[in-house]
Motif scaffolding. Sequence first.
Motif: not given
Length: 259
Positions: A200-208
């Motif tokens: 989940q945290c990696t996904f957020i970083a990718n989105v940002l």
Amino acid sequence: KFQVTLMKPRIQPDREIGPALAKIAEIVAANGHSISSVQVDHIGTRPSESALCILGFMPGHAAFSSVISRVVQVHQSFPEAVVSLPWQQDSDSSCWTPFLQALKQGFGGIFPAALKLGFHTTVYPFWQDSLSIEAALGEVKKSSESSNNFNKLQERVDEDFGEAVAPATAVAVVNEIGWASGCDGISRPAVAQKSTQENQCTFIANVLGTDWPATPYFEAFFFAGWPYQGWGDGDDCSGNISPFTATESLCPESWGQSR
């Protein structure tokens, strides 16, 4: 800035729309806030997950005239806001063309140049069984060619609707995006294995770090909670579901890297 929703006519009748918009304007003005977008639901059970082209939504449908009227009223009340319609990446011209033609007539035969007409969709790659963890993480990521990447969504909206709504502006909107960190009761095994806090945290970083459209009106709303409260197989997504508390991020710095 806030997004607000007008519910389908069966839940929020036409007679309540004018007073509701006036009350919203009063509240945000009193607090120094503003409205960035208003999503207009028509027949869906979940406004952000609905789709315009379902259940015979054509001229003559019970909600058709209501939706036309609501889009016009929203733009009159909040001329700077995006008026967002349920798209879900379904650009079926047999549905959208008569709707947009009728909407143009609702504005007097020409779309206002100041109108920002939104087309919203949800993006939840972790729910797709066929996608590996790496593939799901890469759906929304810088240089991704996925149709879910933000710049690709805007390109699609421009191509499918830009000319039809001119001189208004067609805008892609991601009304829900996220990655659950714990959803055992309704997650299939192929999905549950992806539902970790690190993913989940990696996904957020990718989105940002992804390719955001040039238009200043594009929006993406991260869905931080999953409070289904018993819906599904006896368990739900109402606990351990968000990488945020009210005051801080729960993502360790070492996980906050795009990959």
